[in-house]
Design an enzyme around this catalytic site. Structure first.
Site, PDB file in Angstrom:
ATOM      1  N   GLN A 191       2.275  -5.958  -3.202  1.00  0.00           N
ATOM      2  CA  GLN A 191       2.563  -6.053  -1.761  1.00  0.00           C
ATOM      3  C   GLN A 191       3.854  -5.256  -1.474  1.00  0.00           C
ATOM      4  O   GLN A 191       4.142  -4.316  -2.185  1.00  0.00           O
ATOM      5  CB  GLN A 191       2.677  -7.507  -1.290  1.00  0.00           C
ATOM      6  CG  GLN A 191       1.351  -8.262  -1.319  1.00  0.00           C
ATOM      7  CD  GLN A 191       0.974  -8.785  -2.690  1.00  0.00           C
ATOM      8  OE1 GLN A 191       1.763  -9.412  -3.345  1.00  0.00           O
ATOM      9  NE2 GLN A 191      -0.243  -8.537  -3.116  1.00  0.00           N
ATOM     10  N   LYS A 223       2.328   2.113  -5.228  1.00  0.00           N
ATOM     11  CA  LYS A 223       3.052   1.650  -6.417  1.00  0.00           C
ATOM     12  C   LYS A 223       2.266   1.907  -7.696  1.00  0.00           C
ATOM     13  O   LYS A 223       2.815   2.337  -8.705  1.00  0.00           O
ATOM     14  CB  LYS A 223       3.339   0.142  -6.305  1.00  0.00           C
ATOM     15  CG  LYS A 223       4.250  -0.208  -5.163  1.00  0.00           C
ATOM     16  CD  LYS A 223       4.390  -1.710  -4.996  1.00  0.00           C
ATOM     17  CE  LYS A 223       3.163  -2.402  -4.443  1.00  0.00           C
ATOM     18  NZ  LYS A 223       2.814  -2.102  -3.059  1.00  0.00           N
ATOM     19  N   GLY A 234      -4.151  -4.314  -4.517  1.00  0.00           N
ATOM     20  CA  GLY A 234      -5.143  -3.333  -4.958  1.00  0.00           C
ATOM     21  C   GLY A 234      -4.389  -2.069  -5.310  1.00  0.00           C
ATOM     22  O   GLY A 234      -4.000  -1.312  -4.431  1.00  0.00           O
ATOM     23  N   HIS A 235      -4.097  -1.895  -6.585  1.00  0.00           N
ATOM     24  CA  HIS A 235      -3.308  -0.735  -7.005  1.00  0.00           C
ATOM     25  C   HIS A 235      -4.249   0.376  -7.462  1.00  0.00           C
ATOM     26  O   HIS A 235      -4.987   0.221  -8.426  1.00  0.00           O
ATOM     27  CB  HIS A 235      -2.323  -1.135  -8.110  1.00  0.00           C
ATOM     28  CG  HIS A 235      -1.239  -2.040  -7.598  1.00  0.00           C
ATOM     29  ND1 HIS A 235      -0.280  -2.609  -8.385  1.00  0.00           N
ATOM     30  CD2 HIS A 235      -0.970  -2.460  -6.334  1.00  0.00           C
ATOM     31  CE1 HIS A 235       0.532  -3.345  -7.637  1.00  0.00           C
ATOM     32  NE2 HIS A 235       0.126  -3.270  -6.393  1.00  0.00           N
ATOM     33  N   ASP A 259       0.814  -1.217   0.000  1.00  0.00           N
ATOM     34  CA  ASP A 259       0.000   0.000   0.000  1.00  0.00           C
ATOM     35  C   ASP A 259       0.846   1.265   0.000  1.00  0.00           C
ATOM     36  O   ASP A 259       0.440   2.295   0.541  1.00  0.00           O
ATOM     37  CB  ASP A 259      -0.965   0.018   1.205  1.00  0.00           C
ATOM     38  CG  ASP A 259      -1.790  -1.256   1.260  1.00  0.00           C
ATOM     39  OD1 ASP A 259      -2.308  -1.647   0.211  1.00  0.00           O
ATOM     40  OD2 ASP A 259      -1.874  -1.867   2.346  1.00  0.00           O
TER      41      ASP A 259
END
Ligand code: IMP
Length: 422
Positions: A223, A15, A39-40, A12
């Site tokens: 991650q 990225k 979750g980007h 988080d």
């Protein structure tokens, strides 16, 4: 050459935003590990998008996107991502290429994840419950189901055999799970048919040819380094190598092909899920970070734990990854703190140390902080380095001196445009 972009904390870090910003410099964006536990989040033109499996270059006209062999794919989530992006008229058949060697998350992998977490009770990992661990277990156990298997006529037999085995294992778990396999399978088979309309490739061959032909490639990590299966806070980690070496195995590129390694970190630090967190805050400061930084998981919506920047951990991540330049995210969230604390050493089993040891459980570890004056200015509309407050620059210099790598980007908000090259 291939450049890497990696998270240096517990995920988080932002990225997705930086990949999106940098994509214009690359021909190919490739995901190399993890799966829909990621979750980007990308924000541009007033719209917010959360990508789980797709590389973050998907919105750019020119970039090609590859889902590498190290990734695990849930066809159902994949289909949802396709559906969500349908309004953008993206030609997925040519713009999104999938490695035949990537592994498939089956419905029963998700059930096994849920059962395993339930069994662990208080000691649970805090998994995203996307079936990541069980899928990688089947991969390393040499039982996995790969994307390339879908090209064989008898793939359903392989699916059934693996599922049968999973159901037997589920029986061993002494937990009650509420599920309807028929429904899960119908959704799964439907999604598989959609997945089969996309392009499967031997991605290592494709990528190495691209490198030989002078194409520019950015490998997008998921991650963060402290969740790496080997180097993270085991067992509270994910099941893949999130660090630089994971890009080599997750794409099939040799270490001597790696160019820049972009290390992304937040100006503070967060963690979602269980596990040790030496600089965690339980006071108003932590609550302020969570509120101002909107610290809720992009995949699960869970509140993220917040704490002061940990330079012992950051230095460790820089070392393991061979980071060549740093990007500091969410400096804007710290605006308004009079004093900022930075962790510069641990007290570990009675000794002061500046390295990241075997185990940083609370009972072994306390932290030593250096205090730095905060900045009060709102950064969110700043557009160039000259506008940044002196105290923020001092904060950045302190970090650079500690870890020995320059900070090249300071992000001052979630939008593409709120990105300052320093
Ligand atoms: P899993 O990978 O879903 O099994 O989760 C293992 C641990 O990694 C849990 O603590 C999760 O919260 C954490 N985790 C997994 N993916 C992400 C991510 O993309 N961002 C932050 N934490 C993650």
């Amino acid at each position: 050459m291939i450049d890497l972009l990696l998270g240096l904390q517990w995920g988080d870090e932002g990225k997705g935003k930086i990949v999106d910003v940098l994509t214009k410099n690359y021909d190919i964006i490739a995901r190399f590990q993890g799966g829909p536990n990621a979750g980007h989040t990308l924000i541009f033109d007033g719209n917010k998008h959360v990508l789980h499996t797709f590389p973050s270059g998907i919105f750019h006209k020119t970039a090609l996107n590859i889902v590498g062999n190290g990734v695990v794919i849930d066809p159902v989530i994949f289909k949802n991502e396709l559906d969500n992006l349908s309004k953008y008229n993206i030609d997925f058949k040519t713009k999104l290429l999938i490695s035949r060697k990537a592994h498939v998350i089956l419905p029963t992998h998700r059930l096994l994840d849920a059962a395993s977490e339930k069994m662990k009770g208080k000691g649970k990992i805090g998994s995203t419950l996307k079936g990541i661990g069980p899928t990688y277990m089947d991969k390393t156990g040499r039982n996995g189901f790969r994307i390339g298997d879908l090209e064989f006529k008898n793939w359903q037999t392989k699916y059934k055999n693996l599922t049968k085995k999973h159901l037997k294992i589920l029986d061993f778990y002494d937990v009650n799970l509420d599920y309807n396999l028929e429904d899960l399978e119908s959704e799964f088979f439907n999604a598989i048919e959609i997945l089969r309309t996309l392009t499967f490739i031997d991605s290592e061959e494709y990528i190495n040819n691209a490198i030989a032909n002078g194409k520019t490639i950015l490998a997008e990590g998921a991650q963060g380094s402290l969740l790496d299966i080997d180097f993270g806070t085991y067992p509270f980690v994910t099941s893949s190598n999130t660090t630089a070496a994971g890009a080599c195995t997750g794409l099939g590129v040799a270490p001597n092909k790696i160019g820049e390694v972009f290390g992304i970190f937040k100006a503070y630090i967060t963690r979602v899920g269980s596990g040790p967190f030496p600089t965690e805050l339980f006071d108003e400061d932590g609550k302020t970070m969570a509120r101002v930084g909107h610290e809720f998981g992009a995949t699960t919506g869970r509140p993220r734990r917040c704490g002061w920047l940990d330079l012992v951990a950051l230095k460790y991540a820089v070392q393991i990854n061979g980071v060549t330049q740093l990007n500091m995210m969410k400096g804007d969230v710290l605006s308004g703190f009079e004093k900022l604390k930075i962790c510069t050493s641990y007290n570990y089993k009675g000794e002061e140390i500046t390295y990241f040891p075997y185990n940083i459980e609370e009972e072994n570890t306390s932290v030593n902080y250096t205090e730095i004056s905060g900045w009060q200015e709102d950064l969110t509309s700043m557009t160039n380095a000259d506008q940044l407050p002196k105290n923020l620059k001092d904060y950045v210099i302190f970090i650079e001196n500690f870890v020995g790598v320059p900070v090249k980007i300071v992000s001052v908000g979630p939008d593409r445009k709120q990105t300052i090259m320093v």
